[in-house]
Design a protein around this motif. Structure first.
Motif, short mmCIF file in Angstrom:
data_model
loop_
_atom_site.label_atom_id
_atom_site.label_comp_id
_atom_site.label_asym_id
_atom_site.label_seq_id
_atom_site.Cartn_x
_atom_site.Cartn_y
_atom_site.Cartn_z
N TRP A 93 0.86 -1.18 0.00
CA TRP A 93 0.00 0.00 0.00
C TRP A 93 0.89 1.23 0.00
CZ3 TRP A 93 -0.15 3.84 3.73
CH2 TRP A 93 0.30 3.53 5.02
N ARG A 94 0.28 2.34 -0.47
CA ARG A 94 1.00 3.61 -0.48
C ARG A 94 0.00 4.75 -0.46
NH1 ARG A 94 1.37 5.75 -5.98
NH2 ARG A 94 0.58 4.21 -7.44
N ALA A 95 0.47 5.86 0.09
CA ALA A 95 -0.33 7.08 0.07
C ALA A 95 -0.28 7.64 -1.35
CB ALA A 95 0.22 8.09 1.06
N LYS A 96 -1.43 8.09 -1.82
CA LYS A 96 -1.51 8.71 -3.14
C LYS A 96 -2.47 9.87 -3.03
CE LYS A 96 -2.13 7.85 -8.02
NZ LYS A 96 -2.57 6.95 -9.05
N GLY A 97 -1.91 11.06 -2.84
CA GLY A 97 -2.73 12.24 -2.64
C GLY A 97 -3.53 12.13 -1.36
N ASP A 98 -4.84 12.33 -1.46
CA ASP A 98 -5.70 12.27 -0.28
C ASP A 98 -6.30 10.87 -0.07
OD1 ASP A 98 -7.41 12.29 -2.44
OD2 ASP A 98 -8.81 13.72 -1.56
N LYS A 99 -5.73 9.87 -0.74
CA LYS A 99 -6.23 8.49 -0.63
C LYS A 99 -5.07 7.53 -0.37
CE LYS A 99 -10.19 9.41 -3.46
NZ LYS A 99 -10.94 9.18 -4.63
N ILE A 100 -5.44 6.29 -0.08
CA ILE A 100 -4.48 5.20 0.09
C ILE A 100 -4.75 4.18 -0.99
CG2 ILE A 100 -3.69 3.32 1.58
CD1 ILE A 100 -3.00 6.08 2.71
N LYS A 101 -3.72 3.85 -1.76
CA LYS A 101 -3.88 2.86 -2.83
C LYS A 101 -3.32 1.52 -2.36
CE LYS A 101 -3.35 1.97 -7.71
NZ LYS A 101 -2.59 2.23 -8.93
N LEU A 102 -4.17 0.50 -2.42
CA LEU A 102 -3.78 -0.88 -2.12
C LEU A 102 -3.48 -1.53 -3.47
CD1 LEU A 102 -6.68 -1.81 0.34
CD2 LEU A 102 -4.64 -0.45 0.78
N GLU A 103 -2.33 -2.22 -3.55
CA GLU A 103 -1.96 -2.73 -4.86
C GLU A 103 -1.00 -3.90 -4.80
OE1 GLU A 103 -0.40 0.74 -6.86
OE2 GLU A 103 1.12 1.02 -5.35
N ARG A 104 -0.76 -4.46 -5.97
CA ARG A 104 0.19 -5.55 -6.18
C ARG A 104 -0.15 -6.80 -5.35
NH1 ARG A 104 1.32 -1.60 -9.22
NH2 ARG A 104 3.34 -1.45 -10.27
N PHE A 105 -1.45 -7.08 -5.21
CA PHE A 105 -1.87 -8.32 -4.54
C PHE A 105 -1.58 -9.48 -5.47
CE2 PHE A 105 -4.26 -5.18 -2.22
CZ PHE A 105 -4.25 -5.68 -0.92
#
Length: 140
Positions: A60-72
């Motif tokens: 996961w990583r912060a992306k602007g005003d959201k959190i992106k969950l990825e690379r599952f």
């Protein structure tokens, strides 16, 4: 039993990369240059382990005003054994523990939509193609 750890060593990160290589680059034909990006160092990575063997990963990583969950990614021989749910739950729990108050979202492959819906994510927006694979945004 699935054990999910937060990656804190380069050795464990390399294990995660090996899983992503197998799942995304080999199985799904994602271009290696698309799979590995400039966010590797700034993301929080996780490794799922069964019987001392790494079988899944996510970040996961912060992306602007959201959190992106990825690379599952879960290795083929470990699918259906609860690894994916353990990863999603561990990542969400880690994000929530930071009290960031930001919405979580992901780009979910179409075949995985029912899986993520069972874990409380909701499909949003229109179908789009990323790395030649159909996706929807899903939010929690």
């Amino acid at each position: 039993m699935v054990n999910v750890i937060k990656i804190e060593s380069d050795a464990d990160l390399q294990k995660a990369f090996k899983i992503r290589e197998e799942v995304f680059v080999v199985e799904q034909n994602v271009d290696r240059d698309e799979e590995y990006d400039e966010f590797e160092d700034s993301s929080i990575h996780f490794l799922a382990i069964i019987n001392n063997e790494p079988v899944g990963t996510a970040r996961w990583r912060a992306k602007g005003d959201k959190i992106k969950l990825e690379r599952f990614a879960v290795l083929k021989n470990a699918r259906g054994s609860g690894v994916g749910a353990a990863l999603v739950n561990s990542v969400v729990e880690d994000v929530n523990s930071k009290n960031l108050g930001k919405q979580m979202y992901m780009h979910a492959q179409v075949h995985a939509i029912p899986f993520y819906e069972k874990l409380g994510f909701k499909k949003q927006g229109d179908l789009f193609v990323e790395c030649d694979i159909e996706h929807y945004i899903m939010v929690k």
